[in-house]
Design a protein around this motif. Sequence first.
Motif, mmCIF file in Angstrom:
data_model
loop_
_atom_site.group_PDB
_atom_site.id
_atom_site.type_symbol
_atom_site.label_atom_id
_atom_site.label_comp_id
_atom_site.label_asym_id
_atom_site.label_seq_id
_atom_site.Cartn_x
_atom_site.Cartn_y
_atom_site.Cartn_z
ATOM 1 N N MET A 1 -15.067 -8.831 -3.631
ATOM 2 C CA MET A 1 -15.770 -9.673 -4.568
ATOM 3 C C MET A 1 -15.839 -8.978 -5.919
ATOM 4 S SD MET A 1 -19.749 -9.156 -3.455
ATOM 5 C CE MET A 1 -19.219 -9.248 -1.771
ATOM 6 N N LYS A 2 -15.705 -9.766 -6.979
ATOM 7 C CA LYS A 2 -15.759 -9.239 -8.340
ATOM 8 C C LYS A 2 -17.054 -9.671 -8.998
ATOM 9 C CE LYS A 2 -10.829 -9.226 -9.345
ATOM 10 N NZ LYS A 2 -9.795 -9.685 -10.258
ATOM 11 N N LYS A 3 -17.668 -8.734 -9.714
ATOM 12 C CA LYS A 3 -18.869 -9.041 -10.485
ATOM 13 C C LYS A 3 -18.721 -8.431 -11.870
ATOM 14 C CE LYS A 3 -22.419 -9.555 -6.959
ATOM 15 N NZ LYS A 3 -23.767 -9.106 -6.575
ATOM 16 N N LYS A 4 -19.353 -9.093 -12.853
ATOM 17 C CA LYS A 4 -19.303 -8.617 -14.237
ATOM 18 C C LYS A 4 -20.582 -7.849 -14.569
ATOM 19 C CE LYS A 4 -16.506 -12.455 -15.903
ATOM 20 N NZ LYS A 4 -16.450 -13.578 -16.839
ATOM 21 N N TYR A 5 -20.398 -6.757 -15.313
ATOM 22 C CA TYR A 5 -21.514 -5.903 -15.709
ATOM 23 C C TYR A 5 -21.359 -5.473 -17.163
ATOM 24 C CZ TYR A 5 -22.319 -5.567 -10.714
ATOM 25 O OH TYR A 5 -22.550 -5.878 -9.406
ATOM 26 N N HIS B 1 -17.356 5.705 -4.961
ATOM 27 C CA HIS B 1 -18.201 4.997 -3.987
ATOM 28 C C HIS B 1 -17.308 4.250 -2.988
ATOM 29 C CE1 HIS B 1 -21.163 2.359 -2.233
ATOM 30 N NE2 HIS B 1 -22.116 3.082 -2.811
ATOM 31 N N PRO B 2 -17.601 4.373 -1.689
ATOM 32 C CA PRO B 2 -16.730 3.748 -0.682
ATOM 33 C C PRO B 2 -16.663 2.219 -0.751
ATOM 34 C CG PRO B 2 -18.701 4.694 0.333
ATOM 35 C CD PRO B 2 -18.691 5.132 -1.096
ATOM 36 N N ASN B 3 -17.665 1.564 -1.321
ATOM 37 C CA ASN B 3 -17.655 0.100 -1.399
ATOM 38 C C ASN B 3 -17.042 -0.430 -2.687
ATOM 39 O OD1 ASN B 3 -18.843 -0.035 1.094
ATOM 40 N ND2 ASN B 3 -20.903 -0.315 0.318
ATOM 41 N N ILE B 4 -16.663 0.460 -3.600
ATOM 42 C CA ILE B 4 -16.052 0.024 -4.855
ATOM 43 C C ILE B 4 -14.538 0.201 -4.755
ATOM 44 C CG2 ILE B 4 -15.869 0.420 -7.346
ATOM 45 C CD1 ILE B 4 -18.819 1.211 -7.313
ATOM 46 N N GLU B 5 -13.840 -0.922 -4.812
ATOM 47 C CA GLU B 5 -12.378 -0.900 -4.718
ATOM 48 C C GLU B 5 -11.745 -0.629 -6.069
ATOM 49 O OE1 GLU B 5 -11.550 -4.734 -3.048
ATOM 50 O OE2 GLU B 5 -12.293 -4.168 -1.061
ATOM 51 N N ARG B 6 -12.342 -1.198 -7.138
ATOM 52 C CA ARG B 6 -11.745 -1.048 -8.465
ATOM 53 C C ARG B 6 -12.811 -1.277 -9.527
ATOM 54 N NH1 ARG B 6 -7.139 -4.813 -11.202
ATOM 55 N NH2 ARG B 6 -6.579 -3.390 -12.854
ATOM 56 N N ALA B 7 -12.763 -0.465 -10.575
ATOM 57 C CA ALA B 7 -13.657 -0.650 -11.720
ATOM 58 C C ALA B 7 -12.793 -0.794 -12.970
ATOM 59 C CB ALA B 7 -14.600 0.536 -11.862
ATOM 60 N N GLN B 8 -12.942 -1.931 -13.640
ATOM 61 C CA GLN B 8 -12.241 -2.161 -14.911
ATOM 62 C C GLN B 8 -13.307 -2.137 -16.004
ATOM 63 O OE1 GLN B 8 -10.531 -5.913 -13.132
ATOM 64 N NE2 GLN B 8 -8.930 -5.389 -14.605
ATOM 65 N N SER C 1 -15.954 -4.089 -1.900
ATOM 66 C CA SER C 1 -15.716 -4.583 -0.543
ATOM 67 C C SER C 1 -17.012 -5.122 0.051
ATOM 68 C CB SER C 1 -15.143 -3.476 0.341
ATOM 69 O OG SER C 1 -16.007 -2.359 0.358
ATOM 70 N N GLU C 2 -18.135 -4.553 -0.343
ATOM 71 C CA GLU C 2 -19.467 -5.030 0.039
ATOM 72 C C GLU C 2 -20.320 -5.033 -1.216
ATOM 73 O OE1 GLU C 2 -21.331 -3.033 3.344
ATOM 74 O OE2 GLU C 2 -19.395 -2.753 4.331
ATOM 75 N N SER C 3 -21.155 -6.041 -1.343
ATOM 76 C CA SER C 3 -21.976 -6.190 -2.534
ATOM 77 C C SER C 3 -22.946 -5.022 -2.700
ATOM 78 C CB SER C 3 -22.763 -7.499 -2.468
ATOM 79 O OG SER C 3 -23.451 -7.704 -3.677
ATOM 80 N N LEU C 4 -23.006 -4.485 -3.907
ATOM 81 C CA LEU C 4 -23.942 -3.422 -4.245
ATOM 82 C C LEU C 4 -24.924 -3.957 -5.279
ATOM 83 C CD1 LEU C 4 -21.393 -0.496 -4.709
ATOM 84 C CD2 LEU C 4 -22.923 -0.836 -2.776
ATOM 85 N N ALA D 1 -17.559 -4.653 -18.058
ATOM 86 C CA ALA D 1 -16.951 -4.111 -16.841
ATOM 87 C C ALA D 1 -16.827 -5.197 -15.779
ATOM 88 C CB ALA D 1 -17.797 -2.961 -16.303
ATOM 89 N N ILE D 2 -15.731 -5.115 -15.041
ATOM 90 C CA ILE D 2 -15.536 -5.950 -13.855
ATOM 91 C C ILE D 2 -15.370 -4.987 -12.691
ATOM 92 C CG2 ILE D 2 -14.092 -7.648 -12.692
ATOM 93 C CD1 ILE D 2 -13.214 -8.595 -15.518
ATOM 94 N N ILE D 3 -16.256 -5.102 -11.728
ATOM 95 C CA ILE D 3 -16.222 -4.192 -10.583
ATOM 96 C C ILE D 3 -15.897 -4.998 -9.330
ATOM 97 C CG2 ILE D 3 -17.533 -2.545 -9.195
ATOM 98 C CD1 ILE D 3 -19.168 -1.925 -11.740
#
Length: 74
Positions: A1-5, A26-33, A47-50, A42-44
């Motif tokens: 899932m992608k979320k904007k920050y 972080h193990p639940n973060i697949e990619r940080a743009q 794999s699981e919502s943080l 930022a778009i993060i």
Amino acid sequence: MKKKYQINGISCGGCIASVKKTLEVHPNIERAQIFLEPKGAAIITMSESLTVDELQEQLNTLKGYTITEFKETT
């Protein structure tokens, strides 16, 4: 899932590289743009919502950065 920050404290490419590397540990973060334009956007991809607090805790290993969820205005 992608979320904007919004990440405050970003001012250059070096900041982006440091923050990206720190978040992606972080193990639940697949990619940080992270972008300079608009500054600190930022778009993060996770794999699981943080929560924002969990993301901030990850960023706290660096000094001077704060993260907030991006709220789109209509």
